[in-house]
Design an enzyme around this catalytic site. Structure first.
Site, PDB file in Angstrom:
ATOM      1  CB  SER A 109      -0.946  -0.099   1.452  1.00 46.79           C
ATOM      2  OG  SER A 109      -1.768   1.400   1.795  1.00 46.79           O
ATOM      3  CB  SER A 110       0.123   5.157  -1.449  1.00 42.85           C
ATOM      4  OG  SER A 110      -0.584   4.971  -0.482  1.00 42.85           O
ATOM      5  CB  CYS A 111       0.141   3.492   4.289  1.00 48.15           C
ATOM      6  SG  CYS A 111      -0.292   1.983   4.819  1.00 48.15           S
ATOM      7  CE1 TYR A 138      -2.461  -3.797   5.922  1.00 48.93           C
ATOM      8  CE2 TYR A 138      -2.245  -1.872   5.152  1.00 48.93           C
ATOM      9  CZ  TYR A 138      -2.211  -2.809   4.469  1.00 48.93           C
ATOM     10  OH  TYR A 138      -2.586  -3.314   3.818  1.00 48.93           O
ATOM     11  CE  LYS A 142      -0.019  -5.350   3.332  1.00 45.10           C
ATOM     12  NZ  LYS A 142      -0.158  -6.447   2.707  1.00 45.10           N
ATOM     13  CG  HIS A 181     -10.775   2.601   1.727  1.00 40.86           C
ATOM     14  ND1 HIS A 181     -10.583   1.294   0.985  1.00 40.86           N
ATOM     15  CD2 HIS A 181     -10.201   3.145   2.949  1.00 40.86           C
ATOM     16  CE1 HIS A 181     -10.116   0.465   2.514  1.00 40.86           C
ATOM     17  NE2 HIS A 181      -9.218   2.160   2.939  1.00 40.86           N
TER      18      HIS A 181
END
Length: 317
Positions: A109-111, A138, A142, A181
Protein backbone atom coordinates in the site's frame (compact mmCIF):
# COMPACT_ATOMS: atom_id res chain seq x y z
CA UNK A 1 9.80 -19.87 -16.70
CA UNK A 2 6.12 -19.02 -16.13
CA UNK A 3 3.71 -20.79 -18.48
CA UNK A 4 -0.10 -20.97 -18.63
CA UNK A 5 0.02 -24.29 -16.74
CA UNK A 6 2.21 -22.93 -13.92
CA UNK A 7 0.64 -23.52 -10.50
CA UNK A 8 -0.25 -20.09 -9.12
CA UNK A 9 -1.44 -19.66 -5.53
CA UNK A 10 -3.39 -16.43 -4.92
CA UNK A 11 -3.56 -15.67 -1.19
CA UNK A 12 -6.65 -13.58 -0.50
CA UNK A 13 -8.41 -14.70 -3.69
CA UNK A 14 -11.86 -13.74 -2.36
CA UNK A 15 -11.00 -10.08 -1.72
CA UNK A 16 -11.42 -7.17 -4.14
CA UNK A 17 -7.83 -7.36 -5.41
CA UNK A 18 -7.35 -11.14 -5.24
CA UNK A 19 -10.61 -11.86 -7.09
CA UNK A 20 -9.68 -9.34 -9.82
CA UNK A 21 -6.31 -11.07 -10.27
CA UNK A 22 -8.03 -14.49 -10.43
CA UNK A 23 -10.54 -13.28 -13.07
CA UNK A 24 -7.82 -11.72 -15.20
CA UNK A 25 -5.49 -14.74 -15.09
CA UNK A 26 -8.40 -17.07 -15.93
CA UNK A 27 -9.45 -14.82 -18.82
CA UNK A 28 -6.00 -14.98 -20.45
CA UNK A 29 -5.68 -18.74 -20.17
CA UNK A 30 -3.96 -19.57 -16.86
CA UNK A 31 -5.42 -22.95 -15.93
CA UNK A 32 -3.80 -23.92 -12.63
CA UNK A 33 -4.92 -21.35 -10.05
CA UNK A 34 -5.22 -22.22 -6.35
CA UNK A 35 -7.17 -20.36 -3.69
CA UNK A 36 -8.07 -21.19 -0.10
CA UNK A 37 -10.60 -19.45 2.11
CA UNK A 38 -9.56 -18.39 5.62
CA UNK A 39 -11.60 -21.31 6.99
CA UNK A 40 -9.66 -23.75 4.79
CA UNK A 41 -6.25 -22.23 5.56
CA UNK A 42 -5.44 -19.83 8.40
CA UNK A 43 -2.53 -17.82 7.02
CA UNK A 44 -1.63 -16.67 10.56
CA UNK A 45 -0.83 -20.28 11.49
CA UNK A 46 2.77 -21.12 10.56
CA UNK A 47 2.42 -24.92 10.60
CA UNK A 48 -0.78 -24.85 8.49
CA UNK A 49 0.87 -22.65 5.86
CA UNK A 50 4.04 -24.77 5.82
CA UNK A 51 1.98 -27.97 5.33
CA UNK A 52 -0.03 -26.33 2.54
CA UNK A 53 3.16 -25.40 0.65
CA UNK A 54 4.67 -28.88 1.12
CA UNK A 55 1.49 -30.44 -0.29
CA UNK A 56 0.70 -28.02 -3.14
CA UNK A 57 4.23 -26.98 -4.26
CA UNK A 58 3.12 -23.81 -6.13
CA UNK A 59 5.37 -22.26 -8.79
CA UNK A 60 4.15 -18.73 -8.04
CA UNK A 61 2.64 -17.00 -4.99
CA UNK A 62 0.65 -13.76 -5.24
CA UNK A 63 0.10 -12.30 -1.79
CA UNK A 64 -3.12 -10.26 -1.84
CA UNK A 65 -4.06 -11.30 1.72
CA UNK A 66 -4.04 -8.84 4.60
CA UNK A 67 -5.97 -7.61 7.59
CA UNK A 68 -7.25 -4.25 6.39
CA UNK A 69 -9.39 -1.42 7.72
CA UNK A 70 -9.73 2.31 7.95
CA UNK A 71 -8.28 4.84 10.38
CA UNK A 72 -10.62 3.83 13.21
CA UNK A 73 -9.80 0.12 13.01
CA UNK A 74 -6.05 0.82 12.77
CA UNK A 75 -6.29 3.08 15.80
CA UNK A 76 -8.39 0.68 17.91
CA UNK A 77 -6.50 -2.55 17.08
CA UNK A 78 -2.84 -1.57 16.55
CA UNK A 79 -1.45 -4.89 17.79
CA UNK A 80 -3.65 -7.00 15.48
CA UNK A 81 -2.87 -4.80 12.47
CA UNK A 82 0.86 -5.13 13.12
CA UNK A 83 1.07 -8.75 14.25
CA UNK A 84 -1.56 -10.45 12.05
CA UNK A 85 -0.26 -8.83 8.87
CA UNK A 86 3.31 -9.83 9.77
CA UNK A 87 2.18 -13.38 10.56
CA UNK A 88 0.32 -13.69 7.24
CA UNK A 89 3.16 -12.39 5.07
CA UNK A 90 6.01 -13.99 7.06
CA UNK A 91 4.36 -17.41 6.81
CA UNK A 92 3.76 -16.98 3.07
CA UNK A 93 7.19 -15.55 2.25
CA UNK A 94 9.20 -18.00 4.36
CA UNK A 95 7.18 -21.05 3.28
CA UNK A 96 7.60 -19.95 -0.36
CA UNK A 97 11.36 -19.68 0.09
CA UNK A 98 11.57 -23.10 1.82
CA UNK A 99 9.41 -24.67 -0.92
CA UNK A 100 11.64 -23.15 -3.63
CA UNK A 101 8.80 -21.08 -5.14
CA UNK A 102 10.03 -19.53 -8.39
CA UNK A 103 8.25 -16.16 -8.13
CA UNK A 104 6.58 -14.22 -5.31
CA UNK A 105 4.52 -11.04 -5.84
CA UNK A 106 3.90 -9.10 -2.62
CA UNK A 107 1.15 -6.46 -2.60
CA UNK A 108 1.32 -3.54 -0.22
CA UNK A 109 0.00 0.00 0.00
CA UNK A 110 1.11 3.58 -0.57
CA UNK A 111 0.86 4.09 3.23
CA UNK A 112 4.37 2.57 3.53
CA UNK A 113 5.81 5.97 2.54
CA UNK A 114 6.54 8.76 5.05
CA UNK A 115 3.66 11.06 5.97
CA UNK A 116 5.44 14.19 4.74
CA UNK A 117 7.37 12.71 1.81
CA UNK A 118 7.66 14.95 -1.29
CA UNK A 119 5.03 14.47 -4.02
CA UNK A 120 4.80 12.44 -6.17
CA UNK A 121 5.92 9.51 -3.99
CA UNK A 122 9.02 7.75 -5.33
CA UNK A 123 10.09 4.24 -4.32
CA UNK A 124 13.32 5.75 -2.97
CA UNK A 125 11.41 7.62 -0.25
CA UNK A 126 10.80 4.42 1.74
CA UNK A 127 12.16 4.72 5.32
CA UNK A 128 13.37 8.32 4.89
CA UNK A 129 11.03 9.83 7.53
CA UNK A 130 8.21 9.03 10.00
CA UNK A 131 4.92 7.42 9.00
CA UNK A 132 1.33 8.64 9.23
CA UNK A 133 0.42 7.78 12.88
CA UNK A 134 -3.14 6.66 12.04
CA UNK A 135 -1.97 3.66 10.00
CA UNK A 136 1.64 3.12 11.01
CA UNK A 137 0.91 -0.37 12.41
CA UNK A 138 -0.30 -1.65 9.03
CA UNK A 139 2.46 0.29 7.25
CA UNK A 140 5.25 -1.18 9.42
CA UNK A 141 3.96 -4.72 8.73
CA UNK A 142 3.92 -4.02 4.97
CA UNK A 143 7.40 -2.46 5.07
CA UNK A 144 8.71 -5.63 6.74
CA UNK A 145 7.19 -7.64 3.86
CA UNK A 146 8.84 -5.40 1.25
CA UNK A 147 12.18 -5.76 3.05
CA UNK A 148 11.80 -9.55 3.37
CA UNK A 149 11.30 -9.87 -0.39
CA UNK A 150 14.25 -7.53 -1.02
CA UNK A 151 16.44 -9.62 1.32
CA UNK A 152 15.50 -12.84 -0.51
CA UNK A 153 16.37 -11.24 -3.86
CA UNK A 154 19.71 -10.11 -2.47
CA UNK A 155 20.65 -13.29 -0.63
CA UNK A 156 19.07 -16.04 -2.75
CA UNK A 157 18.72 -14.28 -6.13
CA UNK A 158 15.02 -15.17 -6.39
CA UNK A 159 12.38 -13.26 -8.35
CA UNK A 160 10.47 -11.81 -5.38
CA UNK A 161 8.93 -8.39 -6.11
CA UNK A 162 6.72 -5.90 -4.22
CA UNK A 163 3.99 -3.80 -5.86
CA UNK A 164 2.62 -0.78 -3.97
CA UNK A 165 -0.77 0.41 -5.29
CA UNK A 166 -2.37 3.79 -4.83
CA UNK A 167 -6.03 3.96 -3.62
CA UNK A 168 -7.88 1.07 -5.25
CA UNK A 169 -11.59 0.83 -6.02
CA UNK A 170 -13.85 -1.30 -8.19
CA UNK A 171 -16.16 -4.29 -8.30
CA UNK A 172 -16.30 -6.39 -5.08
CA UNK A 173 -15.39 -3.29 -3.04
CA UNK A 174 -16.62 -2.65 0.52
CA UNK A 175 -19.63 -0.29 0.63
CA UNK A 176 -20.27 -0.40 4.39
CA UNK A 177 -20.36 3.28 5.42
CA UNK A 178 -18.62 2.56 8.75
CA UNK A 179 -15.58 0.84 7.27
CA UNK A 180 -15.40 1.66 3.55
CA UNK A 181 -12.97 4.02 1.83
CA UNK A 182 -13.96 7.37 0.37
CA UNK A 183 -14.90 6.37 -3.19
CA UNK A 184 -17.27 3.43 -2.47
CA UNK A 185 -18.73 5.37 0.48
CA UNK A 186 -19.58 8.26 -1.87
CA UNK A 187 -21.19 5.89 -4.40
CA UNK A 188 -23.47 4.56 -1.69
CA UNK A 189 -24.27 8.00 -0.24
CA UNK A 190 -25.19 9.50 -3.62
CA UNK A 191 -27.25 6.43 -4.53
CA UNK A 192 -29.23 6.51 -1.27
CA UNK A 193 -29.75 10.28 -1.60
CA UNK A 194 -31.02 9.78 -5.17
CA UNK A 195 -33.59 7.28 -3.88
CA UNK A 196 -34.65 9.85 -1.24
CA UNK A 197 -35.84 12.39 -3.84
CA UNK A 198 -32.31 13.66 -4.51
CA UNK A 199 -31.76 14.70 -0.89
CA UNK A 200 -28.63 16.72 -0.03
CA UNK A 201 -25.42 14.71 0.49
CA UNK A 202 -23.21 15.64 3.44
CA UNK A 203 -19.48 15.00 2.97
CA UNK A 204 -16.55 15.46 5.36
CA UNK A 205 -13.91 18.15 5.03
CA UNK A 206 -13.35 20.96 2.58
CA UNK A 207 -13.10 18.86 -0.61
CA UNK A 208 -9.65 20.32 -1.36
CA UNK A 209 -7.31 17.35 -0.60
CA UNK A 210 -6.03 15.56 -3.69
CA UNK A 211 -6.15 11.81 -4.19
CA UNK A 212 -5.25 9.27 -6.88
CA UNK A 213 -7.49 6.28 -7.67
CA UNK A 214 -6.79 3.09 -9.64
CA UNK A 215 -9.47 0.68 -10.89
CA UNK A 216 -8.87 -2.77 -9.42
CA UNK A 217 -8.71 -4.49 -12.85
CA UNK A 218 -5.74 -2.24 -13.67
CA UNK A 219 -4.04 -3.41 -10.46
CA UNK A 220 -4.67 -6.99 -11.61
CA UNK A 221 -3.07 -6.06 -14.93
CA UNK A 222 0.04 -4.83 -13.12
CA UNK A 223 0.25 -8.15 -11.26
CA UNK A 224 -0.01 -10.06 -14.57
CA UNK A 225 2.75 -7.81 -15.97
CA UNK A 226 4.97 -8.63 -12.97
CA UNK A 227 4.14 -12.32 -13.37
CA UNK A 228 5.05 -12.46 -17.07
CA UNK A 229 8.18 -10.28 -16.85
CA UNK A 230 11.24 -10.41 -14.63
CA UNK A 231 11.27 -6.92 -13.12
CA UNK A 232 14.78 -5.57 -12.50
CA UNK A 233 14.12 -3.98 -9.08
CA UNK A 234 12.38 -5.16 -5.91
CA UNK A 235 9.79 -2.37 -5.42
CA UNK A 236 7.37 -0.66 -7.81
CA UNK A 237 4.58 1.87 -7.37
CA UNK A 238 1.29 1.13 -9.16
CA UNK A 239 -1.11 3.95 -10.00
CA UNK A 240 -2.35 6.32 -12.68
CA UNK A 241 0.08 9.17 -12.04
CA UNK A 242 -2.90 11.56 -11.97
CA UNK A 243 -4.88 12.91 -9.03
CA UNK A 244 -7.93 15.08 -8.47
CA UNK A 245 -9.56 16.93 -5.58
CA UNK A 246 -12.08 15.13 -3.37
CA UNK A 247 -14.60 17.75 -4.57
CA UNK A 248 -13.95 16.74 -8.21
CA UNK A 249 -14.27 13.08 -7.21
CA UNK A 250 -17.64 13.76 -5.54
CA UNK A 251 -18.94 15.62 -8.61
CA UNK A 252 -17.81 12.78 -10.92
CA UNK A 253 -19.58 10.18 -8.75
CA UNK A 254 -22.68 12.38 -8.45
CA UNK A 255 -22.90 12.59 -12.24
CA UNK A 256 -22.42 8.82 -12.76
CA UNK A 257 -25.05 7.97 -10.12
CA UNK A 258 -27.50 10.56 -11.46
CA UNK A 259 -28.02 12.47 -8.20
CA UNK A 260 -29.16 16.06 -8.81
CA UNK A 261 -29.33 17.37 -5.24
CA UNK A 262 -26.80 19.58 -3.46
CA UNK A 263 -23.53 18.61 -1.78
CA UNK A 264 -22.79 20.04 1.67
CA UNK A 265 -19.14 20.09 2.76
CA UNK A 266 -18.59 19.92 6.53
CA UNK A 267 -15.28 21.75 6.92
CA UNK A 268 -15.31 21.15 10.69
CA UNK A 269 -14.41 17.52 9.86
CA UNK A 270 -10.78 16.54 9.11
CA UNK A 271 -9.34 16.60 5.59
CA UNK A 272 -6.47 14.16 6.15
CA UNK A 273 -3.23 14.37 4.15
CA UNK A 274 -3.36 17.24 1.61
CA UNK A 275 -2.00 15.12 -1.25
CA UNK A 276 -0.96 11.53 -2.00
CA UNK A 277 0.25 10.94 -5.55
CA UNK A 278 2.43 8.04 -6.72
CA UNK A 279 5.41 8.39 -9.02
CA UNK A 280 4.84 5.51 -11.44
CA UNK A 281 7.60 6.31 -13.92
CA UNK A 282 9.48 3.05 -13.17
CA UNK A 283 6.53 0.87 -14.23
CA UNK A 284 5.84 3.11 -17.24
CA UNK A 285 9.44 2.72 -18.40
CA UNK A 286 9.04 -1.07 -18.27
CA UNK A 287 5.85 -0.91 -20.36
CA UNK A 288 2.90 -1.13 -17.97
CA UNK A 289 0.19 1.59 -17.96
CA UNK A 290 -3.33 1.73 -16.53
CA UNK A 291 -6.22 1.32 -19.01
CA UNK A 292 -9.40 2.47 -17.22
CA UNK A 293 -10.11 6.18 -16.75
CA UNK A 294 -11.80 7.29 -13.53
CA UNK A 295 -15.31 8.03 -14.89
CA UNK A 296 -15.45 4.64 -16.68
CA UNK A 297 -14.17 2.84 -13.58
CA UNK A 298 -16.76 4.54 -11.36
CA UNK A 299 -19.52 3.62 -13.85
CA UNK A 300 -18.41 -0.06 -13.81
CA UNK A 301 -18.27 -0.01 -10.00
CA UNK A 302 -21.74 1.56 -9.72
CA UNK A 303 -23.20 -1.03 -12.11
CA UNK A 304 -21.71 -3.81 -9.95
CA UNK A 305 -23.05 -2.10 -6.79
CA UNK A 306 -26.58 -2.05 -8.27
CA UNK A 307 -26.37 -5.69 -9.39
CA UNK A 308 -25.20 -6.86 -5.95
CA UNK A 309 -27.10 -4.46 -3.72
CA UNK A 310 -28.83 -7.26 -1.76
CA UNK A 311 -25.57 -9.01 -0.90
CA UNK A 312 -23.55 -5.93 -0.01
CA UNK A 313 -22.75 -6.05 3.69
CA UNK A 314 -25.11 -4.26 6.04
CA UNK A 315 -27.08 -2.59 3.28
CA UNK A 316 -29.82 -0.61 4.96
CA UNK A 317 -31.95 0.96 2.24
Amino acid sequence: MIVKESKIYIAGHRGMVGSAIWRQLSAIGYTNLIGKTSKELDLRNQSEVKSFFEKEQPDVVIDAAARVGGILANNDFPYQFLMENMQIQNNLIDSALQANVEKFIFLGSSCIYPKLAPQPLKEDYLLTDSLEPTNEWYAIAKISGVKSCEAIRKQFNKDYVSLMPTNLYGTHDNFDLKTSHVLPAMIRKFHEAKLSNHAPVNLWGSGTPMREFLFVDDMAGAVVFALENKLPEHLYNIGTGKDLTIKELAETIQKVVGHTGIINWDSSKPDGTPRKLMDISKMHELGWKHQVDLASGIAKTYTWFLENIEEIKEVKM
